[in-house]
Design a protein around this motif. Structure first.
Motif, short mmCIF file in Angstrom:
data_model
loop_
_atom_site.label_atom_id
_atom_site.label_comp_id
_atom_site.label_asym_id
_atom_site.label_seq_id
_atom_site.Cartn_x
_atom_site.Cartn_y
_atom_site.Cartn_z
N VAL A 1 7.82 0.47 6.17
CA VAL A 1 7.25 1.26 5.06
C VAL A 1 6.17 2.21 5.58
CG1 VAL A 1 5.82 1.08 2.98
CG2 VAL A 1 7.86 -0.35 3.22
N ASN A 2 5.33 1.73 6.48
CA ASN A 2 4.29 2.60 7.06
C ASN A 2 4.91 3.76 7.85
OD1 ASN A 2 2.14 1.17 5.98
ND2 ASN A 2 2.00 -0.19 7.74
N LEU A 3 5.96 3.46 8.62
CA LEU A 3 6.67 4.52 9.35
C LEU A 3 7.32 5.51 8.38
CD1 LEU A 3 8.42 2.63 12.29
CD2 LEU A 3 6.84 4.56 12.49
N LEU A 4 7.91 4.99 7.32
CA LEU A 4 8.53 5.84 6.31
C LEU A 4 7.50 6.78 5.70
CD1 LEU A 4 11.06 6.51 4.54
CD2 LEU A 4 10.25 4.73 2.96
N SER A 5 6.36 6.25 5.36
CA SER A 5 5.29 7.07 4.78
C SER A 5 4.84 8.15 5.75
CB SER A 5 4.11 6.17 4.40
OG SER A 5 3.04 6.95 3.90
N SER A 6 4.69 7.79 7.01
CA SER A 6 4.27 8.74 8.03
C SER A 6 5.34 9.82 8.24
CB SER A 6 4.01 8.00 9.34
OG SER A 6 3.73 8.90 10.37
N TYR A 7 6.61 9.42 8.31
CA TYR A 7 7.70 10.36 8.57
C TYR A 7 7.92 11.31 7.40
CZ TYR A 7 12.33 12.16 9.73
OH TYR A 7 13.38 12.98 10.00
N THR A 8 7.83 10.78 6.18
CA THR A 8 8.13 11.59 4.99
C THR A 8 6.91 12.33 4.45
OG1 THR A 8 7.68 9.77 3.46
CG2 THR A 8 9.95 9.98 4.29
N THR A 9 5.74 11.94 4.88
CA THR A 9 4.45 12.41 4.36
C THR A 9 4.25 12.07 2.89
OG1 THR A 9 5.13 14.69 3.81
CG2 THR A 9 4.36 14.30 6.07
N CYS A 10 4.99 11.09 2.39
CA CYS A 10 4.79 10.58 1.03
C CYS A 10 3.86 9.38 1.12
CB CYS A 10 6.11 10.15 0.41
SG CYS A 10 7.30 11.47 0.21
N SER A 11 2.90 9.31 0.23
CA SER A 11 1.99 8.16 0.27
C SER A 11 2.72 6.91 -0.20
CB SER A 11 0.77 8.42 -0.62
OG SER A 11 1.12 8.32 -1.99
#
Length: 156
Positions: A90-100
């Motif tokens: 989830v943290n990687l997803l947030s970083s990759y997508t720039t969605c909080s």
């Protein structure tokens, strides 16, 4: 003015290209799992039947579908076993997508609510096509074989 000069039409982006990008080009290797792809696609297609998702950026809706799949214990157990912890993904997803994470959680909560309901039109017709499509073996029966609990019952 410049757009008026272009001969080809420009269309608004949909969430689908974002989902495909997240599932195939992100640094989150676990998203290449076929079952995970089917579940994310199911969640995303289900959003097409609800008008409220037009209020969100398509990239956020796609990220929320992935977030919801990562937070679904019945899916992650089937993909990687009972010890899987989604927090790093989830943290990687947030970083990759720039969605909080909080934005993804908010939209994913709505998706989880709608996935557990049968949509009904103004003329009282039920819309079952997406559930039927994802009940087929070619889609790993994701609409039938896995619990799609409400995200409010899951931890952020």
């Amino acid at each position: 003015a410049m757009l008026d000069e272009l001969t080809s039409g420009i269309l608004a982006p949909t969430a689908y290209p974002f989902l495909m990008r997240y599932l195939t080009q992100s640094p989150i290797v676990i998203l290449t799992n076929e079952l995970m792809k089917k579940v994310c696609s199911y969640y995303l297609e289900r959003t097409l039947q609800e008008i409220c998702y037009l209020n969100y950026d398509p990239s956020l809706v796609a990220a929320a579908a992935v977030y919801l799949a990562l937070k679904n214990d019945s899916v992650t157990r089937a993909c990687w076993g009972p010890g899987f912890r989604p927090d790093e993904a989830v943290n990687l997803l947030s970083s990759y997508t720039t969605c909080s994470i909080s934005d993804m959680h908010e939209v994913a909560r709505r998706i989880s609510k709608h996935v557990n309901e049968v949509p009904v039109t103004a003329s009282q017709r039920t819309l079952n096509a997406i559930n039927k499509k994802f009940a087929r073996m070619s889609f790993r029966q994701v609409s039938l074989s896995y619990e799609h609990g409400l995200l409010g019952e899951m931890q952020e």
